[in-house]
Design a protein around this motif. Structure first.
Motif, PDB file in Angstrom:
ATOM      1  N   MET A   1     -22.726 -43.046  69.256  1.00  0.00           N
ATOM      2  CA  MET A   1     -22.209 -42.413  68.038  1.00  0.00           C
ATOM      3  C   MET A   1     -20.683 -42.462  68.065  1.00  0.00           C
ATOM      4  O   MET A   1     -20.065 -42.377  69.116  1.00  0.00           O
ATOM      5  N   SER A   2     -20.091 -42.599  66.890  1.00  0.00           N
ATOM      6  CA  SER A   2     -18.632 -42.659  66.857  1.00  0.00           C
ATOM      7  C   SER A   2     -18.074 -41.556  65.971  1.00  0.00           C
ATOM      8  O   SER A   2     -18.772 -40.976  65.157  1.00  0.00           O
ATOM      9  N   LYS A   3     -16.788 -41.279  66.174  1.00  0.00           N
ATOM     10  CA  LYS A   3     -16.091 -40.269  65.391  1.00  0.00           C
ATOM     11  C   LYS A   3     -14.930 -40.931  64.663  1.00  0.00           C
ATOM     12  O   LYS A   3     -14.330 -41.875  65.153  1.00  0.00           O
ATOM     13  N   ASN A   4     -14.608 -40.384  63.500  1.00  0.00           N
ATOM     14  CA  ASN A   4     -13.475 -40.852  62.729  1.00  0.00           C
ATOM     15  C   ASN A   4     -12.346 -39.836  62.915  1.00  0.00           C
ATOM     16  O   ASN A   4     -12.532 -38.650  62.649  1.00  0.00           O
ATOM     17  N   LEU A   5     -11.201 -40.311  63.383  1.00  0.00           N
ATOM     18  CA  LEU A   5     -10.062 -39.431  63.628  1.00  0.00           C
ATOM     19  C   LEU A   5      -8.969 -39.664  62.600  1.00  0.00           C
ATOM     20  O   LEU A   5      -8.684 -40.800  62.224  1.00  0.00           O
ATOM     21  N   TYR A   6      -8.355 -38.568  62.163  1.00  0.00           N
ATOM     22  CA  TYR A   6      -7.177 -38.638  61.309  1.00  0.00           C
ATOM     23  C   TYR A   6      -5.962 -38.705  62.229  1.00  0.00           C
ATOM     24  O   TYR A   6      -5.863 -37.937  63.195  1.00  0.00           O
ATOM     25  N   VAL A   7      -5.051 -39.624  61.955  1.00  0.00           N
ATOM     26  CA  VAL A   7      -3.821 -39.758  62.736  1.00  0.00           C
ATOM     27  C   VAL A   7      -2.661 -39.663  61.753  1.00  0.00           C
ATOM     28  O   VAL A   7      -2.478 -40.533  60.901  1.00  0.00           O
ATOM     29  N   GLY A   8      -1.900 -38.586  61.857  1.00  0.00           N
ATOM     30  CA  GLY A   8      -0.806 -38.352  60.926  1.00  0.00           C
ATOM     31  C   GLY A   8       0.543 -38.356  61.607  1.00  0.00           C
ATOM     32  O   GLY A   8       0.647 -38.353  62.829  1.00  0.00           O
ATOM     33  N   ASN A   9       1.589 -38.352  60.782  1.00  0.00           N
ATOM     34  CA  ASN A   9       2.982 -38.353  61.210  1.00  0.00           C
ATOM     35  C   ASN A   9       3.346 -39.615  61.984  1.00  0.00           C
ATOM     36  O   ASN A   9       4.158 -39.586  62.903  1.00  0.00           O
ATOM     37  N   LEU A  10       2.741 -40.725  61.584  1.00  0.00           N
ATOM     38  CA  LEU A  10       3.053 -42.013  62.215  1.00  0.00           C
ATOM     39  C   LEU A  10       4.415 -42.512  61.746  1.00  0.00           C
ATOM     40  O   LEU A  10       4.778 -42.316  60.579  1.00  0.00           O
ATOM     41  N   PRO A  11       5.163 -43.161  62.632  1.00  0.00           N
ATOM     42  CA  PRO A  11       6.415 -43.783  62.173  1.00  0.00           C
ATOM     43  C   PRO A  11       6.092 -44.926  61.217  1.00  0.00           C
ATOM     44  O   PRO A  11       5.042 -45.552  61.325  1.00  0.00           O
ATOM     45  N   TRP A  12       6.996 -45.203  60.272  1.00  0.00           N
ATOM     46  CA  TRP A  12       6.750 -46.252  59.285  1.00  0.00           C
ATOM     47  C   TRP A  12       6.577 -47.613  59.956  1.00  0.00           C
ATOM     48  O   TRP A  12       5.923 -48.497  59.416  1.00  0.00           O
ATOM     49  N   SER A  13       7.167 -47.772  61.134  1.00  0.00           N
ATOM     50  CA  SER A  13       7.121 -49.059  61.832  1.00  0.00           C
ATOM     51  C   SER A  13       5.814 -49.296  62.591  1.00  0.00           C
ATOM     52  O   SER A  13       5.577 -50.388  63.096  1.00  0.00           O
ATOM     53  N   ALA A  14       4.949 -48.284  62.681  1.00  0.00           N
ATOM     54  CA  ALA A  14       3.701 -48.409  63.451  1.00  0.00           C
ATOM     55  C   ALA A  14       2.782 -49.456  62.824  1.00  0.00           C
ATOM     56  O   ALA A  14       2.644 -49.531  61.615  1.00  0.00           O
ATOM     57  N   THR A  15       2.161 -50.265  63.678  1.00  0.00           N
ATOM     58  CA  THR A  15       1.185 -51.245  63.214  1.00  0.00           C
ATOM     59  C   THR A  15      -0.207 -50.821  63.676  1.00  0.00           C
ATOM     60  O   THR A  15      -0.342 -49.973  64.566  1.00  0.00           O
ATOM     61  N   GLU A  16      -1.228 -51.445  63.088  1.00  0.00           N
ATOM     62  CA  GLU A  16      -2.590 -51.149  63.519  1.00  0.00           C
ATOM     63  C   GLU A  16      -2.763 -51.491  64.994  1.00  0.00           C
ATOM     64  O   GLU A  16      -3.464 -50.796  65.716  1.00  0.00           O
ATOM     65  N   GLU A  17      -2.096 -52.545  65.457  1.00  0.00           N
ATOM     66  CA  GLU A  17      -2.178 -52.936  66.873  1.00  0.00           C
ATOM     67  C   GLU A  17      -1.576 -51.858  67.771  1.00  0.00           C
ATOM     68  O   GLU A  17      -2.113 -51.552  68.834  1.00  0.00           O
ATOM     69  N   ASP A  18      -0.434 -51.269  67.366  1.00  0.00           N
ATOM     70  CA  ASP A  18       0.205 -50.201  68.143  1.00  0.00           C
ATOM     71  C   ASP A  18      -0.737 -49.006  68.280  1.00  0.00           C
ATOM     72  O   ASP A  18      -0.903 -48.443  69.367  1.00  0.00           O
ATOM     73  N   VAL A  19      -1.326 -48.615  67.162  1.00  0.00           N
ATOM     74  CA  VAL A  19      -2.213 -47.451  67.150  1.00  0.00           C
ATOM     75  C   VAL A  19      -3.464 -47.740  67.976  1.00  0.00           C
ATOM     76  O   VAL A  19      -3.893 -46.922  68.795  1.00  0.00           O
ATOM     77  N   ARG A  20      -4.042 -48.928  67.812  1.00  0.00           N
ATOM     78  CA  ARG A  20      -5.227 -49.313  68.585  1.00  0.00           C
ATOM     79  C   ARG A  20      -4.934 -49.229  70.085  1.00  0.00           C
ATOM     80  O   ARG A  20      -5.714 -48.674  70.851  1.00  0.00           O
ATOM     81  N   ALA A  21      -3.795 -49.761  70.499  1.00  0.00           N
ATOM     82  CA  ALA A  21      -3.433 -49.760  71.924  1.00  0.00           C
ATOM     83  C   ALA A  21      -3.336 -48.332  72.462  1.00  0.00           C
ATOM     84  O   ALA A  21      -3.804 -48.041  73.575  1.00  0.00           O
ATOM     85  N   ALA A  22      -2.753 -47.432  71.691  1.00  0.00           N
ATOM     86  CA  ALA A  22      -2.619 -46.041  72.142  1.00  0.00           C
ATOM     87  C   ALA A  22      -3.978 -45.378  72.318  1.00  0.00           C
ATOM     88  O   ALA A  22      -4.209 -44.652  73.292  1.00  0.00           O
ATOM     89  N   PHE A  23      -4.907 -45.646  71.399  1.00  0.00           N
ATOM     90  CA  PHE A  23      -6.211 -44.988  71.444  1.00  0.00           C
ATOM     91  C   PHE A  23      -7.177 -45.666  72.411  1.00  0.00           C
ATOM     92  O   PHE A  23      -8.065 -45.011  72.947  1.00  0.00           O
ATOM     93  N   GLU A  24      -7.021 -46.975  72.648  1.00  0.00           N
ATOM     94  CA  GLU A  24      -7.916 -47.675  73.573  1.00  0.00           C
ATOM     95  C   GLU A  24      -7.781 -47.169  75.005  1.00  0.00           C
ATOM     96  O   GLU A  24      -8.677 -47.382  75.814  1.00  0.00           O
ATOM     97  N   ALA A  25      -6.701 -46.477  75.302  1.00  0.00           N
ATOM     98  CA  ALA A  25      -6.548 -45.884  76.637  1.00  0.00           C
ATOM     99  C   ALA A  25      -7.602 -44.804  76.883  1.00  0.00           C
ATOM    100  O   ALA A  25      -7.845 -44.428  78.028  1.00  0.00           O
ATOM    101  N   PHE A  26      -8.259 -44.332  75.814  1.00  0.00           N
ATOM    102  CA  PHE A  26      -9.205 -43.222  75.945  1.00  0.00           C
ATOM    103  C   PHE A  26     -10.649 -43.599  75.667  1.00  0.00           C
ATOM    104  O   PHE A  26     -11.556 -42.802  75.908  1.00  0.00           O
ATOM    105  N   GLY A  27     -10.890 -44.796  75.149  1.00  0.00           N
ATOM    106  CA  GLY A  27     -12.265 -45.210  74.872  1.00  0.00           C
ATOM    107  C   GLY A  27     -12.303 -46.417  73.959  1.00  0.00           C
ATOM    108  O   GLY A  27     -11.276 -46.997  73.612  1.00  0.00           O
ATOM    109  N   GLU A  28     -13.508 -46.769  73.544  1.00  0.00           N
ATOM    110  CA  GLU A  28     -13.714 -47.947  72.700  1.00  0.00           C
ATOM    111  C   GLU A  28     -13.354 -47.644  71.253  1.00  0.00           C
ATOM    112  O   GLU A  28     -13.918 -46.748  70.627  1.00  0.00           O
ATOM    113  N   VAL A  29     -12.400 -48.400  70.717  1.00  0.00           N
ATOM    114  CA  VAL A  29     -11.966 -48.235  69.333  1.00  0.00           C
ATOM    115  C   VAL A  29     -12.744 -49.218  68.460  1.00  0.00           C
ATOM    116  O   VAL A  29     -12.726 -50.419  68.706  1.00  0.00           O
ATOM    117  N   THR A  30     -13.447 -48.691  67.452  1.00  0.00           N
ATOM    118  CA  THR A  30     -14.225 -49.514  66.541  1.00  0.00           C
ATOM    119  C   THR A  30     -13.355 -50.069  65.421  1.00  0.00           C
ATOM    120  O   THR A  30     -13.466 -51.229  65.057  1.00  0.00           O
TER     121      THR A  30
END
Length: 87
Positions: A1-30
């Motif tokens: 089962m997976s969960k959908n997380l809200y991620v707010g207050n991101l810098p304008w320069s953030a990319t999907e790859e940056d965010v994925r890398a940060a979250f992959e440290a904790f588990g499988e990102v779908t």
């Protein structure tokens, strides 16, 4: 089962790859979806990350309030979108 997380207050320069890398440290990102302004196509500073349950819990604990690109992230479980009237 997976969960959908809200991620707010991101810098304008953030990319999907940056965010994925940060979250992959904790588990499988779908999926990662950063929200853009419909009119300008510019980032709106928030997005959603879908990942496994255990990883989601760990990511919330570790990343909520933490610095990411000079801004303190807001990370929590996403709430169901409410229907809003179309103008």
């Amino acid at each position: 089962m997976s969960k959908n997380l809200y991620v707010g207050n991101l810098p304008w320069s953030a990319t999907e790859e940056d965010v994925r890398a940060a979250f992959e440290a904790f588990g499988e990102v779908t999926s990662v979806k950063l929200i853009e302004d419909r009119e300008t196509g510019r980032p709106r500073g928030f997005g959603f990350v879908e990942m496994d349950d255990n990883g989601a819990h760990d990511a919330i604990e570790a990343l909520d309030g933490k610095d990411f690109g000079g801004r303190n992230l807001k990370v929590n479980e996403a709430k169901a979108r409410e229907e809003r009237p179309r103008w």
